[in-house]
Write an enzyme that holds these catalytic residues in place. Structure first.
Site, PDB file in Angstrom:
ATOM      1  N   GLU A  70      -6.179   0.204  -7.885  1.00 36.69           N
ATOM      2  CA  GLU A  70      -7.328  -0.643  -8.250  1.00 36.69           C
ATOM      3  C   GLU A  70      -8.639   0.092  -7.990  1.00 36.69           C
ATOM      4  O   GLU A  70      -9.582  -0.005  -8.766  1.00 36.69           O
ATOM      5  CB  GLU A  70      -7.262  -1.957  -7.461  1.00 36.69           C
ATOM      6  CG  GLU A  70      -6.070  -2.816  -7.902  1.00 36.69           C
ATOM      7  CD  GLU A  70      -5.904  -4.069  -7.061  1.00 36.69           C
ATOM      8  OE1 GLU A  70      -5.629  -3.928  -5.851  1.00 36.69           O
ATOM      9  OE2 GLU A  70      -6.045  -5.170  -7.599  1.00 36.69           O
TER      10      GLU A  70
ATOM     11  N   GLU B  40       2.271  -5.044  -5.658  1.00 33.41           N
ATOM     12  CA  GLU B  40       1.973  -6.214  -4.825  1.00 33.41           C
ATOM     13  C   GLU B  40       3.065  -7.287  -4.856  1.00 33.41           C
ATOM     14  O   GLU B  40       3.301  -7.966  -3.855  1.00 33.41           O
ATOM     15  CB  GLU B  40       0.632  -6.839  -5.239  1.00 33.41           C
ATOM     16  CG  GLU B  40      -0.596  -6.081  -4.747  1.00 33.41           C
ATOM     17  CD  GLU B  40      -1.038  -4.948  -5.657  1.00 33.41           C
ATOM     18  OE1 GLU B  40      -0.258  -4.559  -6.549  1.00 33.41           O
ATOM     19  OE2 GLU B  40      -2.160  -4.454  -5.477  1.00 33.41           O
TER      20      GLU B  40
ATOM     21  N   GLY C 206      -4.103  -1.518  -3.984  1.00 31.73           N
ATOM     22  CA  GLY C 206      -5.554  -1.334  -3.883  1.00 31.73           C
ATOM     23  C   GLY C 206      -5.993   0.092  -4.196  1.00 31.73           C
ATOM     24  O   GLY C 206      -7.138   0.319  -4.597  1.00 31.73           O
TER      25      GLY C 206
ATOM     26  N   ALA D 261      -4.041  -1.367  -0.050  1.00 27.90           N
ATOM     27  CA  ALA D 261      -4.753  -2.046   1.031  1.00 27.90           C
ATOM     28  C   ALA D 261      -3.894  -1.908   2.287  1.00 27.90           C
ATOM     29  O   ALA D 261      -2.675  -1.742   2.193  1.00 27.90           O
ATOM     30  CB  ALA D 261      -4.951  -3.510   0.668  1.00 27.90           C
TER      31      ALA D 261
HETATM   32  N1  CO8 Z   1      -0.861  -0.010   4.492  1.00 28.81           N
HETATM   33  C1  CO8 Z   1      -0.707   0.390   5.762  1.00 28.81           C
HETATM   34  N2  CO8 Z   1      -0.013   1.480   6.117  1.00 28.81           N
HETATM   35  C2  CO8 Z   1       0.580   2.193   5.143  1.00 28.81           C
HETATM   36  C3  CO8 Z   1       0.465   1.834   3.773  1.00 28.81           C
HETATM   37  C4  CO8 Z   1      -0.300   0.669   3.467  1.00 28.81           C
HETATM   38  N3  CO8 Z   1      -0.509   0.272   2.204  1.00 28.81           N
HETATM   39  N4  CO8 Z   1       1.155   2.724   3.039  1.00 28.81           N
HETATM   40  C5  CO8 Z   1       1.690   3.606   3.917  1.00 28.81           C
HETATM   41  N5  CO8 Z   1       1.332   3.304   5.168  1.00 28.81           N
HETATM   42  C6  CO8 Z   1       1.705   3.981   6.415  1.00 28.81           C
HETATM   43  C7  CO8 Z   1       3.143   3.707   6.789  1.00 28.81           C
HETATM   44  O1  CO8 Z   1       3.249   2.471   7.472  1.00 28.81           O
HETATM   45  C8  CO8 Z   1       3.445   4.900   7.664  1.00 28.81           C
HETATM   46  O2  CO8 Z   1       2.867   4.673   8.925  1.00 28.81           O
HETATM   47  P1  CO8 Z   1       3.739   4.958  10.273  1.00 28.81           P
HETATM   48  O3  CO8 Z   1       3.963   6.449  10.242  1.00 28.81           O
HETATM   49  O4  CO8 Z   1       2.829   4.498  11.369  1.00 28.81           O
HETATM   50  O5  CO8 Z   1       5.004   4.179  10.130  1.00 28.81           O
HETATM   51  C9  CO8 Z   1       2.657   6.031   7.002  1.00 28.81           C
HETATM   52  O6  CO8 Z   1       1.642   5.396   6.199  1.00 28.81           O
HETATM   53  C10 CO8 Z   1       3.485   6.898   6.107  1.00 28.81           C
HETATM   54  O7  CO8 Z   1       4.133   6.065   5.178  1.00 28.81           O
HETATM   55  P2  CO8 Z   1       5.714   6.119   4.907  1.00 28.81           P
HETATM   56  O8  CO8 Z   1       6.431   6.558   6.128  1.00 28.81           O
HETATM   57  O9  CO8 Z   1       6.124   4.820   4.309  1.00 28.81           O
HETATM   58  O10 CO8 Z   1       5.775   7.303   3.816  1.00 28.81           O
HETATM   59  P3  CO8 Z   1       6.879   7.503   2.695  1.00 28.81           P
HETATM   60  O11 CO8 Z   1       6.642   8.851   2.142  1.00 28.81           O
HETATM   61  O12 CO8 Z   1       8.228   7.176   3.214  1.00 28.81           O
HETATM   62  O13 CO8 Z   1       6.527   6.389   1.566  1.00 28.81           O
HETATM   63  C11 CO8 Z   1       5.067   5.119   0.143  1.00 28.81           C
HETATM   64  C12 CO8 Z   1       5.328   6.458   0.863  1.00 28.81           C
HETATM   65  C13 CO8 Z   1       6.101   4.922  -0.968  1.00 28.81           C
HETATM   66  C14 CO8 Z   1       3.693   5.175  -0.474  1.00 28.81           C
HETATM   67  C15 CO8 Z   1       5.187   3.952   1.163  1.00 28.81           C
HETATM   68  O14 CO8 Z   1       4.363   4.256   2.280  1.00 28.81           O
HETATM   69  C16 CO8 Z   1       4.768   2.618   0.640  1.00 28.81           C
HETATM   70  O15 CO8 Z   1       5.504   1.987  -0.101  1.00 28.81           O
HETATM   71  N6  CO8 Z   1       3.553   2.153   1.033  1.00 28.81           N
HETATM   72  C17 CO8 Z   1       3.078   0.843   0.691  1.00 28.81           C
HETATM   73  C18 CO8 Z   1       2.672   0.804  -0.772  1.00 28.81           C
HETATM   74  C19 CO8 Z   1       2.180  -0.580  -1.137  1.00 28.81           C
HETATM   75  O16 CO8 Z   1       2.941  -1.538  -1.144  1.00 28.81           O
HETATM   76  N7  CO8 Z   1       0.895  -0.670  -1.485  1.00 28.81           N
HETATM   77  C20 CO8 Z   1       0.295  -1.912  -1.870  1.00 28.81           C
HETATM   78  C21 CO8 Z   1      -0.278  -2.582  -0.696  1.00 28.81           C
HETATM   79  S1  CO8 Z   1      -0.825  -4.224  -1.082  1.00 28.81           S
HETATM   80  C22 CO8 Z   1      -2.289  -3.973  -1.801  1.00 28.81           C
HETATM   81  O17 CO8 Z   1      -2.764  -2.892  -1.987  1.00 28.81           O
HETATM   82  C23 CO8 Z   1      -2.970  -5.215  -2.198  1.00 28.81           C
HETATM   83  C24 CO8 Z   1      -4.298  -4.918  -2.835  1.00 28.81           C
HETATM   84  C25 CO8 Z   1      -5.064  -6.144  -3.075  1.00 28.81           C
HETATM   85  C26 CO8 Z   1      -5.589  -6.666  -1.765  1.00 28.81           C
HETATM   86  C27 CO8 Z   1      -6.545  -7.741  -2.031  1.00 28.81           C
HETATM   87  C28 CO8 Z   1      -6.915  -8.426  -0.734  1.00 28.81           C
HETATM   88  C29 CO8 Z   1      -5.748  -9.164  -0.089  1.00 28.81           C
END
Ligand code: CO8
Length: 255
Positions: free
Chosen positions: A115, A135, A112, A66
């Site tokens: 999911e 999460e 998400g 998400a």
């Molecule tokens: N949301 C928003 N932006 C994201 C997300 C995300 N989930 N994942 C990556 N991005 C963005 C980064 O912010 C970055 O943007 P910018 O260039 O503007 O800084 C761009 O994508 C590239 O990402 P990274 O630079 O971080 O790339 P890396 O190769 O270094 O890392 C990863 C890749 C490991 C995937 C890393 O991006 C990461 O850890 N992302 C987040 C993963 C995460 O925690 N996902 C779970 C999110 S919570 C969720 O899904 C809850 C679901 C249930 C919701 C229910 C309603 C509340």
């Protein structure tokens, strides 16, 4: 319909939905969730389409979760509403769609994103895929059905460990524990998904629709009765006549 965050293509009875926010690793913001809901609705009612494939654009991510930027300032009420609306308009909708949905997981499938893949009817993955529910590292739990669908796919103990540790499964491990059905090279992912979809598209759509409905009841106490009823209903459908007649005529059925 036009979409800001999706690409849709249709060919040979197969609909392909590609989530296209590569700069955010295809993270699911509110708009993308609404667009996905509309796109699945559109393809479900398109009579030329028998099977849907869902994937992410680029080589790095299916969906990285998400959109954290969008919900970072939410309070409890807003968080609950986000989960409630998402589950209703998208995740449960996919699971109960009348047409099969295959997730082609092409990289990160996190939070998400996993999911979303789990609400599809089954998953295949590329060998660079990494799947997990991180999460708890954000002080949350999965909110789009992850606590319910992951245990059903990989068992309660493994799901507990995966959610508590926030560890990611590599593709081969995901296959080994039943989270994905197959792993192929990245360049083979869509061709393989299309090959599976073509095989499904050749079979009776009415029967497949009933199979989805009844398999989805396999965890409830209504499953066996639903199977009996659906089995009976199919005898009255055209596809049954065509399927059995084709078999006896020694020709391929034309559903
Ligand atoms: N949301 C928003 N932006 C994201 C997300 C995300 N989930 N994942 C990556 N991005 C963005 C980064 O912010 C970055 O943007 P910018 O260039 O503007 O800084 C761009 O994508 C590239 O990402 P990274 O630079 O971080 O790339 P890396 O190769 O270094 O890392 C990863 C890749 C490991 C995937 C890393 O991006 C990461 O850890 N992302 C987040 C993963 C995460 O925690 N996902 C779970 C999110 S919570 C969720 O899904 C809850 C679901 C249930 C919701 C229910 C309603 C509340």
């Amino acid at each position: 319909m036009t979409y800001n965050n999706l690409e849709i293509s249709t060919e040979d009875k197969i609909g392909l939905i590609t989530i296209n926010r590569p700069k955010a690793l295809n993270a699911l913001n509110k708009e993308t969730i609404e667009e996905l809901s509309n796109a699945f609705g559109e393809l479900e009612s398109n009579e030329d389409i028998r099977v849907i494939i869902l994937t992410g654009s680029g080589e790095k991510a299916f969906v990285a979760g998400a959109d954290i930027k969008e919900f970072k300032d939410f309070d409890g009420k807003q968080g609950q509403q986000l989960a409630q609306v998402g589950q209703t308009i998208l995740f449960n909708k996919i699971e109960n769609l009348k047409k099969p949905v295959i997730a082609a997981v092409n990289g990160y499938a996190l939070g998400g994103g996993l999911e979303l893949a789990m609400s599809c009817h089954f998953r295949i993955a590329s060998d660079n895929a990494l799947l997990g529910l991180p999460e708890v590292t954000l002080g949350l739990i999965p909110g789009y059905g992850g606590t319910q669908r992951l245990p059903k796919l990989i068992g309660k103990g493994r799901a507990m460990q995966a959610i508590m540790t926030a560890e990611m499964f590599k593709a081969e491990k995901a296959e080994q524990i039943g989270l994905v059905n197959e792993v192929v090279a990245l360049e083979e992912l869509l061709p393989r998904a299309k090959k599976i979809a073509s095989k499904i598209a050749f079979n009776s759509p009415v029967a497949i629709s009933k199979a989805i409905e009844v398999i989805n009841l396999s965890d409830s106490d209504k499953g066996f009765e639903a199977e009996i009823n659906a089995f009976g209903e199919l005898f009255d459908a055209e596809d049954f006549k065509e399927g059995t007649t084709a078999f006896l005529d020694k020709r391929k059925p034309n559903f």
